[in-house]
Design a protein around this motif. Structure first.
Motif, short mmCIF file in Angstrom:
data_model
loop_
_atom_site.label_atom_id
_atom_site.label_comp_id
_atom_site.label_asym_id
_atom_site.label_seq_id
_atom_site.Cartn_x
_atom_site.Cartn_y
_atom_site.Cartn_z
N PRO A 65 0.85 -1.19 0.00
CA PRO A 65 0.00 0.00 0.00
C PRO A 65 0.89 1.24 0.00
O PRO A 65 1.93 1.25 0.65
N HIS A 66 0.49 2.25 -0.74
CA HIS A 66 1.32 3.44 -0.87
C HIS A 66 0.81 4.57 0.00
O HIS A 66 -0.38 4.73 0.21
N ASN A 67 1.78 5.35 0.50
CA ASN A 67 1.51 6.51 1.35
C ASN A 67 0.73 6.14 2.61
O ASN A 67 -0.07 6.93 3.11
N LYS A 68 0.98 4.94 3.14
CA LYS A 68 0.39 4.48 4.40
C LYS A 68 1.50 3.84 5.24
O LYS A 68 2.38 3.17 4.70
N TRP A 69 1.43 4.02 6.54
CA TRP A 69 2.39 3.37 7.44
C TRP A 69 1.98 1.91 7.58
O TRP A 69 0.84 1.60 7.92
N ILE A 70 2.92 1.00 7.30
CA ILE A 70 2.66 -0.44 7.41
C ILE A 70 3.84 -1.10 8.11
O ILE A 70 4.96 -0.58 8.11
N TYR A 71 3.57 -2.26 8.71
CA TYR A 71 4.63 -3.06 9.34
C TYR A 71 5.05 -4.18 8.39
O TYR A 71 4.22 -4.85 7.80
N ILE A 72 6.35 -4.37 8.28
CA ILE A 72 6.92 -5.53 7.62
C ILE A 72 7.54 -6.36 8.74
O ILE A 72 8.40 -5.87 9.48
N ASN A 73 7.07 -7.60 8.89
CA ASN A 73 7.49 -8.45 10.01
C ASN A 73 8.34 -9.62 9.53
O ASN A 73 8.03 -10.25 8.52
N ILE A 74 9.39 -9.90 10.29
CA ILE A 74 10.23 -11.07 10.06
C ILE A 74 10.34 -11.79 11.40
O ILE A 74 10.70 -11.18 12.41
N VAL A 75 10.03 -13.09 11.41
CA VAL A 75 10.18 -13.89 12.62
C VAL A 75 11.49 -14.66 12.51
O VAL A 75 11.76 -15.30 11.48
N ILE A 76 12.33 -14.56 13.54
CA ILE A 76 13.61 -15.26 13.54
C ILE A 76 13.68 -16.17 14.77
O ILE A 76 13.15 -15.85 15.83
N ASN A 77 14.33 -17.31 14.60
CA ASN A 77 14.60 -18.23 15.70
C ASN A 77 16.10 -18.19 15.95
O ASN A 77 16.89 -18.73 15.18
N ASN A 78 16.48 -17.51 17.01
CA ASN A 78 17.88 -17.32 17.34
C ASN A 78 18.27 -18.32 18.43
O ASN A 78 17.73 -18.29 19.52
N THR A 79 19.21 -19.22 18.13
CA THR A 79 19.57 -20.28 19.08
C THR A 79 20.86 -20.01 19.86
O THR A 79 21.25 -20.82 20.69
N LYS A 80 21.50 -18.85 19.60
CA LYS A 80 22.72 -18.52 20.33
C LYS A 80 22.76 -17.02 20.58
O LYS A 80 22.00 -16.26 19.99
N PHE A 81 23.64 -16.59 21.46
CA PHE A 81 23.77 -15.16 21.73
C PHE A 81 24.38 -14.48 20.50
O PHE A 81 25.39 -14.93 19.97
N ILE A 82 23.74 -13.42 20.03
CA ILE A 82 24.21 -12.67 18.86
C ILE A 82 24.67 -11.30 19.31
O ILE A 82 23.91 -10.56 19.94
N TYR A 83 25.92 -10.95 19.00
CA TYR A 83 26.44 -9.63 19.33
C TYR A 83 27.46 -9.23 18.30
O TYR A 83 28.41 -9.97 18.09
N PRO A 84 27.33 -8.12 17.65
CA PRO A 84 26.13 -7.28 17.59
C PRO A 84 25.12 -7.85 16.61
O PRO A 84 25.43 -8.75 15.83
N LEU A 85 23.93 -7.29 16.62
CA LEU A 85 22.84 -7.66 15.71
C LEU A 85 22.74 -6.55 14.65
O LEU A 85 22.74 -5.37 14.99
N PHE A 86 22.64 -6.94 13.38
CA PHE A 86 22.52 -5.99 12.29
C PHE A 86 21.15 -6.10 11.64
O PHE A 86 20.64 -7.21 11.46
#
Length: 124
Positions: free
Chosen positions: A77-98
């Motif tokens: 949709p154009h000219n509207k605020w929308i969410y784009i969602n990504i689900v992640i399964n993180n199995t270890k400590f991540i540092y840093p996250l990008f």
């Protein structure tokens, strides 16, 4: 300057030979990310009626992609605020996250208001 009024603004960007490149990269170096299942939500506003790709990527310090979603601007949709969602399964400590948005081009405007990272369950 592409940050105005606390928005990241990308307008009329043209990559090299239609190659998808990072428009920007945000990294969390303060806390890292503990193991768990997370929803990463980008709040965006798009004004691009062309078939330009937008690739939303979440990755760790070793460039390991934790989650990725590609959407074409003309499908949003154009000219509207929308969410784009990504689900992640993180199995270890991540540092840093990008976190990034990559594209081959933006023939119009892409606004990013904020990104929310919310744990929704333990890792599996």
């Amino acid at each position: 300057d592409y940050i105005k009024n606390k928005l990241i603004i990308i307008s009329n960007f043209y990559g090299f030979e239609n190659k998808s490149v990072p428009l920007f990269v945000i990294y969390n170096e303060l806390y890292g990310l503990i193991p768990g299942v997370y929803n990463v939500s980008y709040l965006i506003n798009v004004n691009d009626y062309n078939n330009d790709n937008l690739t939303f990527i979440v990755y760790g310090s070793s460039s390991e992609i934790l989650g990725e979603k590609t959407i074409f601007a003309n499908q949003l949709p154009h000219n509207k605020w929308i969410y784009i969602n990504i689900v992640i399964n993180n199995t270890k400590f991540i540092y840093p996250l990008f976190i990034s948005i990559n594209s081959n081009k933006i023939n119009g405007t892409l606004l990013l208001k904020y990104i929310i990272i919310k744990q929704i369950s333990p890792a599996y």
